[in-house]
Design an enzyme around this catalytic site. Structure first.
Site, PDB file in Angstrom:
ATOM      1  N   VAL A  14       6.186 -31.532  -4.021  1.00 11.18           N
ATOM      2  CA  VAL A  14       6.711 -31.398  -2.641  1.00 11.18           C
ATOM      3  C   VAL A  14       7.838 -30.250  -2.741  1.00 11.18           C
ATOM      4  O   VAL A  14       7.683 -29.344  -2.012  1.00 11.18           O
ATOM      5  CB  VAL A  14       7.201 -32.547  -2.279  1.00 11.18           C
ATOM      6  CG1 VAL A  14       7.804 -32.502  -0.880  1.00 11.18           C
ATOM      7  CG2 VAL A  14       6.164 -33.680  -2.230  1.00 11.18           C
ATOM      8  N   VAL A  33      16.221 -22.572  14.095  1.00 16.56           N
ATOM      9  CA  VAL A  33      17.670 -23.366  13.857  1.00 16.56           C
ATOM     10  C   VAL A  33      18.651 -22.563  14.799  1.00 16.56           C
ATOM     11  O   VAL A  33      19.623 -23.409  15.219  1.00 16.56           O
ATOM     12  CB  VAL A  33      17.792 -23.293  12.490  1.00 16.56           C
ATOM     13  CG1 VAL A  33      19.229 -23.701  12.046  1.00 16.56           C
ATOM     14  CG2 VAL A  33      17.018 -24.158  11.666  1.00 16.56           C
ATOM     15  N   LYS A 103      10.408 -42.634  -0.475  1.00 17.67           N
ATOM     16  CA  LYS A 103      10.219 -43.968   0.059  1.00 17.67           C
ATOM     17  C   LYS A 103      10.756 -45.158  -0.532  1.00 17.67           C
ATOM     18  O   LYS A 103      11.010 -46.143  -0.258  1.00 17.67           O
ATOM     19  CB  LYS A 103       8.756 -44.242   0.601  1.00 17.67           C
ATOM     20  CG  LYS A 103       8.083 -43.937  -0.641  1.00 17.67           C
ATOM     21  CD  LYS A 103       6.533 -43.389  -0.479  1.00 17.67           C
ATOM     22  CE  LYS A 103       6.039 -42.347  -1.564  1.00 17.67           C
ATOM     23  NZ  LYS A 103       5.357 -41.453  -1.159  1.00 17.67           N
ATOM     24  N   VAL A 130       7.038 -41.663   4.915  1.00 20.04           N
ATOM     25  CA  VAL A 130       5.939 -42.504   5.379  1.00 20.04           C
ATOM     26  C   VAL A 130       4.702 -41.557   5.989  1.00 20.04           C
ATOM     27  O   VAL A 130       5.007 -40.726   6.778  1.00 20.04           O
ATOM     28  CB  VAL A 130       6.414 -43.496   6.318  1.00 20.04           C
ATOM     29  CG1 VAL A 130       5.116 -44.161   6.877  1.00 20.04           C
ATOM     30  CG2 VAL A 130       7.594 -44.433   6.074  1.00 20.04           C
ATOM     31  N   LYS A 203       6.804 -48.327   2.262  1.00 22.97           N
ATOM     32  CA  LYS A 203       6.499 -47.685   3.789  1.00 22.97           C
ATOM     33  C   LYS A 203       6.285 -48.686   4.844  1.00 22.97           C
ATOM     34  O   LYS A 203       7.017 -48.504   5.831  1.00 22.97           O
ATOM     35  CB  LYS A 203       5.040 -46.922   3.767  1.00 22.97           C
ATOM     36  CG  LYS A 203       5.134 -45.629   2.740  1.00 22.97           C
ATOM     37  CD  LYS A 203       3.799 -45.116   2.512  1.00 22.97           C
ATOM     38  CE  LYS A 203       3.722 -43.737   1.635  1.00 22.97           C
ATOM     39  NZ  LYS A 203       2.566 -43.449   1.012  1.00 22.97           N
TER      40      LYS A 203
HETATM   41  N1  LIG Z   1       3.752 -35.779  -3.820  1.00 22.95           N
HETATM   42  C1  LIG Z   1       3.083 -36.184  -2.531  1.00 22.95           C
HETATM   43  O1  LIG Z   1       2.394 -36.035  -1.934  1.00 22.95           O
HETATM   44  C2  LIG Z   1       4.465 -36.985  -1.795  1.00 22.95           C
HETATM   45  C3  LIG Z   1       3.951 -37.370  -0.573  1.00 22.95           C
HETATM   46  C4  LIG Z   1       5.130 -38.146   0.257  1.00 22.95           C
HETATM   47  C5  LIG Z   1       6.290 -38.392  -0.430  1.00 22.95           C
HETATM   48  N2  LIG Z   1       6.514 -37.846  -1.764  1.00 22.95           N
HETATM   49  C6  LIG Z   1       7.726 -38.096  -2.395  1.00 22.95           C
HETATM   50  O2  LIG Z   1       8.506 -36.807  -2.589  1.00 22.95           O
HETATM   51  C7  LIG Z   1       9.333 -37.067  -3.877  1.00 22.95           C
HETATM   52  C8  LIG Z   1       8.964 -35.936  -4.728  1.00 22.95           C
HETATM   53  O3  LIG Z   1       7.589 -36.168  -5.069  1.00 22.95           O
HETATM   54  P1  LIG Z   1       6.730 -35.026  -6.011  1.00 22.95           P
HETATM   55  O4  LIG Z   1       5.329 -35.632  -5.878  1.00 22.95           O
HETATM   56  O5  LIG Z   1       6.944 -34.000  -5.648  1.00 22.95           O
HETATM   57  O6  LIG Z   1       7.293 -35.324  -7.399  1.00 22.95           O
HETATM   58  P2  LIG Z   1       7.225 -34.514  -8.931  1.00 22.95           P
HETATM   59  O7  LIG Z   1       5.973 -33.502  -8.595  1.00 22.95           O
HETATM   60  O8  LIG Z   1       6.941 -35.434  -9.989  1.00 22.95           O
HETATM   61  O9  LIG Z   1       8.420 -33.705  -8.903  1.00 22.95           O
HETATM   62  C9  LIG Z   1       9.736 -34.174  -9.089  1.00 22.95           C
HETATM   63  C10 LIG Z   1      10.604 -33.132  -9.542  1.00 22.95           C
HETATM   64  O10 LIG Z   1      11.930 -33.467  -9.790  1.00 22.95           O
HETATM   65  C11 LIG Z   1      12.561 -32.959 -10.692  1.00 22.95           C
HETATM   66  N3  LIG Z   1      13.390 -34.027 -11.315  1.00 22.95           N
HETATM   67  C12 LIG Z   1      13.190 -34.993 -11.994  1.00 22.95           C
HETATM   68  N4  LIG Z   1      14.295 -35.813 -12.505  1.00 22.95           N
HETATM   69  C13 LIG Z   1      15.252 -34.809 -12.078  1.00 22.95           C
HETATM   70  C14 LIG Z   1      16.520 -34.825 -12.496  1.00 22.95           C
HETATM   71  N5  LIG Z   1      17.345 -35.901 -13.020  1.00 22.95           N
HETATM   72  N6  LIG Z   1      17.333 -33.843 -12.007  1.00 22.95           N
HETATM   73  C15 LIG Z   1      16.826 -32.788 -11.068  1.00 22.95           C
HETATM   74  N7  LIG Z   1      15.524 -32.739 -10.981  1.00 22.95           N
HETATM   75  C16 LIG Z   1      14.875 -33.753 -11.374  1.00 22.95           C
HETATM   76  C17 LIG Z   1      11.333 -32.564 -11.419  1.00 22.95           C
HETATM   77  O11 LIG Z   1      11.634 -31.642 -12.437  1.00 22.95           O
HETATM   78  P3  LIG Z   1      10.827 -30.981 -13.472  1.00 22.95           P
HETATM   79  O12 LIG Z   1       9.725 -30.118 -12.830  1.00 22.95           O
HETATM   80  O13 LIG Z   1      11.717 -30.062 -14.394  1.00 22.95           O
HETATM   81  O14 LIG Z   1      10.295 -31.987 -14.317  1.00 22.95           O
HETATM   82  C18 LIG Z   1      10.152 -32.281 -10.493  1.00 22.95           C
HETATM   83  O15 LIG Z   1      10.512 -30.952 -10.297  1.00 22.95           O
HETATM   84  C19 LIG Z   1       9.103 -38.539  -4.104  1.00 22.95           C
HETATM   85  O16 LIG Z   1       9.945 -39.219  -3.460  1.00 22.95           O
HETATM   86  C20 LIG Z   1       7.773 -38.876  -3.391  1.00 22.95           C
HETATM   87  O17 LIG Z   1       7.627 -40.341  -3.388  1.00 22.95           O
HETATM   88  C21 LIG Z   1       5.392 -37.219  -2.655  1.00 22.95           C
END
Ligand SMILES: NC(=O)c1ccc[n+]([C@@H]2O[C@H](COP(=O)([O-])OP(=O)(O)OC[C@H]3O[C@@H](n4cnc5c(N)ncnc54)[C@H](OP(=O)(O)O)[C@@H]3O)[C@@H](O)[C@H]2O)c1
Ligand SMILES: NC(=O)c1ccc[n+]([C@@H]2O[C@H](COP(=O)([O-])OP(=O)(O)OC[C@H]3O[C@@H](n4cnc5c(N)ncnc54)[C@H](OP(=O)(O)O)[C@@H]3O)[C@@H](O)[C@H]2O)c1
Lengths: 430, 430
Positions: A14, A33, A103, A130, A203
């Site tokens: 994301v 904005v 979420k 959500v 959700k």
């Molecule tokens: N993916 C989806 O389709 C989706 C849909 C709806 C909602 N969401 C929500 O969006 C959020 C992000 O999801 P995602 O899929 O993008 O996750 P992701 O691909 O696992 O990315 C997580 C990111 O956070 C970074 N990170 C982890 N620990 C950290 C820390 N302690 N300090 C700073 N950065 C840190 C990671 O860094 P590194 O890259 O260096 O490891 C990575 O860039 C979650 O809450 C998820 O539930 C995701």
């Protein structure tokens, strides 16, 4: 116009798309904005990991704690409870407005975060948490603010919808469909959060809170996943013109002690004529029933980096505008303080398939088991197969406790060889 | 907390339900707004007409001009151009925020009203003007504010959808289906505004303005109604796995001179697999395509007093909150100033059915007519019937001018006995 400083925490699926859109849409965002949005930093865990987007030189940092102190607007897309929670609290405390897609955190600890936003007089927005790209929280919170929502039925987890859709359309078993979902990237190597309904439960809690203006956390949500849904269940649904979906359900229920909220996640059969039945593959949809508006449905991609980033940026534009205007959007609305009904008291309907001995009196005995628990029967279908027969019973509405007790009683009966399928029925006419 | 004074102009289908909900939901509205909403007057034409709601003693008035000067919030549900326009301008001028459901006025003269709202620093909200209860304007304006909308396809007129649905499911002709719609109260005695696409055109203009941040009025909308859709057209659609719907279409189109907006209302064939194809009876739905979010759909009741009142009250809560906070929501957003493309330059596809002589060389001649106009063909289906044959041609994309010229040319050809059906094709894969 002075730019607003934006910090993005996380640069994964994301976050990388948020960073990309902030760059690609910069001109439009400024116009919408009323001031430029300036990216001042992107916090990650590993500085040298490969990224899906080119982050401008010098902006990547591992010091998220420092980053949030110098931003007007903070986007939290790290996920999980910590450090996300501390970072959001710190951002609010330093006067930033926050947009998050988290979420899990909101469903676990929302009220503490809303309280912090209130105290700081800042916005905390979370449309992306959500159903990904689908605008559902803003419509619930704002468009329906003059109406009385009575029920929300959502397909809010794409992984499980993909699996159930495969089981329906290709006749696959659960394990086979899960494997296909994993191969196609719709399910993770450890699929527990999706398959066991944890993601949908978070959700459901958020939807219930907003729809019913009451505090509902994930611990209030009765949760059943889809790992026990069998090809036979799906076939049974098909035979009654229905399809099995994992539903997040939040309902307003009258009761002796006043109105209460019933909230749960479980697989259920819904008629193929219901608008949710045609939600295919990994799509999401949320069906809302309200007194004045009637039935509404919101449909679209429930996940994916770019769709989710669209929802994040929609919120970002609003909170940025609010900040420029020195105001804020609606905060937590929990004035109704409705209690959450235990699952046993929740009213639902069951579909039960049983293998029984094919002899006189069995149908009467089975019907008695329902009657004993005060459950009335809508339809019974009996199919003889030689020595045994299959009975398919669909009940009228009753409490989940009554229905569960009925199934327990059936299991103890001599004439009952096996209870082969038990599933709740939703979205139909009784 | 000091109450906010609400004036309702009009007490017909929508107004009466607004008055009802203001009373029935008073407690919830107070909690959601942060102050009570006090109804101070209801303007009507005839004091003694029967009403669907009991208006509190002394509140009915025929002096709308006076009423708007003593309200904080004005709901305009009279409809039509005058006196609605003057009353809205007067209300804004006296410092009231305005909520209206008046698509005709907004599509004819929106910019003047938005300018007045800007000048007065007040809100002018109008969710109910498009697709009744379905939250679509707020999602377009706010949820998708960080995205780039590329196309909006809407079924935004319930009357015509009801008629086309009957023609599809019951095989009725247009006249018969219209009569049924009139009997059931879905169509008015004079059905022109609905059937000839005027109502949908007003909504298309509003959707296009919001989606593309540009000024689009109803005069910019190319409009064709459904009165010439025949049972044969509907049958033809069915044979290619499609269904005929009256679509309001607003698209962003690249061009040599930069991006432009194409906006039109006409019947079109869409594949049955398209989410809009399953919109039955008088329901409405709006399908939105955007770069980051992908495909979204919003579905629900597009009209009716109570659903429309739900949308009005959602807006009322927002503008009331804004007024308490001394702020306002997003005003007109027309910064992109994209021009509107003439229909002839709009890119679309045609489905053409022709009766031709059944002899060698005819297919080649027909294909040449398309080629002459630079239109390439996707599929041709030929069906011999003795002396004559039917040819069904579906084109690839071309400008409407090229396609129309092709049809003109076909009509002049010796081998062509009759062009029996010409209809645009939308929502498919090429
Ligand atoms: N993916 C989806 O389709 C989706 C849909 C709806 C909602 N969401 C929500 O969006 C959020 C992000 O999801 P995602 O899929 O993008 O996750 P992701 O691909 O696992 O990315 C997580 C990111 O956070 C970074 N990170 C982890 N620990 C950290 C820390 N302690 N300090 C700073 N950065 C840190 C990671 O860094 P590194 O890259 O260096 O490891 C990575 O860039 C979650 O809450 C998820 O539930 C995701
Ligand atoms: N009906 C729907 O389903 C629907 C859906 C979406 C949007 N809308 C929009 O909502 C608006 C209202 O529609 P409606 O169906 O409620 O109309 P309606 O039933 O015809 O009601 C119009 C009301 O306005 C009053 N009125 C007429 N001229 C007036 C004047 N000069 N001064 C004061 N009051 C006057 C009438 O008074 P009397 O009662 O005394 O004649 C009547 O109460 C229209 O803009 C329409 O496009 C309607």
């Amino acid at each position: 116009m002075k730019p607003l400083k934006v910090a993005v925490l996380g640069c994964g699926s994301v976050g990388s798309q948020v960073v990309r859109l902030l760059d690609e849409q910069a001109g439009d965002l400024t116009a919408r904005v009323g001031a430029p949005l300036e990216l001042v930093g992107v916090a990650v865990r590993r500085l040298d990991a490969p990224r899906e987007v080119k982050v401008p030189e010098g902006l990547l940092t591992t010091d998220a704690e420092e980053l949030v102190t110098r931003a007007d607007l903070v986007v939290e897309v790290i996920g999980g409870i910590e450090p996300a929670r501390s970072l959001i609290l710190r951002a609010l405390d330093h006067g930033a407005s926050v947009v998050t897609a988290n979420k899990a955190l909101l469903a676990a600890d929302g009220p503490a975060l809303y309280a912090a936003a209130d105290l700081a007089a800042r916005d905390l927005f979370y449309e992306a948490a959500v159903a990904g790209a689908i605008p559902i929280l803003r419509p619930l919170r704002e468009s329906l603010a003059g109406d009385r929502v009575t029920r929300v039925l959502g397909i809010v987890n794409g992984t499980t919808n993909f699996i159930l859709d495969k089981m329906d359309t290709a006749g696959s078993g659960f394990a086979e469909a899960l494997e296909e979902a994993q191969e196609l990237g719709y399910a993770e190597a450890d699929p527990t959060a999706d398959v066991e309904g944890f993601d949908a439960a978070a959700k459901a809690a958020i939807l219930a809170s907003l729809a019913f203006h009451s505090r509902v956390t994930v611990d209030d949500v009765h949760r059943e996943g889809i790992s026990e849904v069998t090809a036979a269940d799906v076939q049974s649904a098909r035979e009654m013109g229905s399809v099995v979906k994992l539903l997040a359900i939040a309902e307003l229920r009258g009761g002796e002690a006043g109105e209460a909220v019933a909230v749960r996640v479980h697989p259920a059969m819904i008629p193929r004529s219901h608008p949710l039945a045609s939600v295919r593959e990994a799509f999401n949809a949320v069906f809302v029933e309200s007194e004045a508006a009637g039935e509404l449905m919101f449909y679209g991609p429930g996940a994916g980096g770019s769709p989710t980033a669209s929802a994040v940026l929609g919120d970002l534009v609003t909170v940025a505008r609010n900040q420029l205007a020195g105001t804020r959007g609606p905060g937590e609305s929990a004035y109704a303080e409705r209690p959450v009904l235990p699952m046993g008291e929740t009213v639902t309907r069951y579909h039960v398939a049983i293998d029984v001995d094919d002899r006189a009196g069995v149908l009467a005995a089975v019907a008695n088991a329902f009657a004993d628990q005060g459950v009335s029967i809508q339809t019974v279908k009996q199919e003889g197969r030689g020595l045994d027969a299959q009975l398919v019973v669909v009940s009228h509405s009753a409490t989940d406790a009554q229905l569960a007790a009925t199934v327990d009683q059936l299991r103890t009966m001599d004439a009952v060889r096996e209870v082969t399928s038990v599933m709740r029925v939703e979205g139909g006419v009784e």
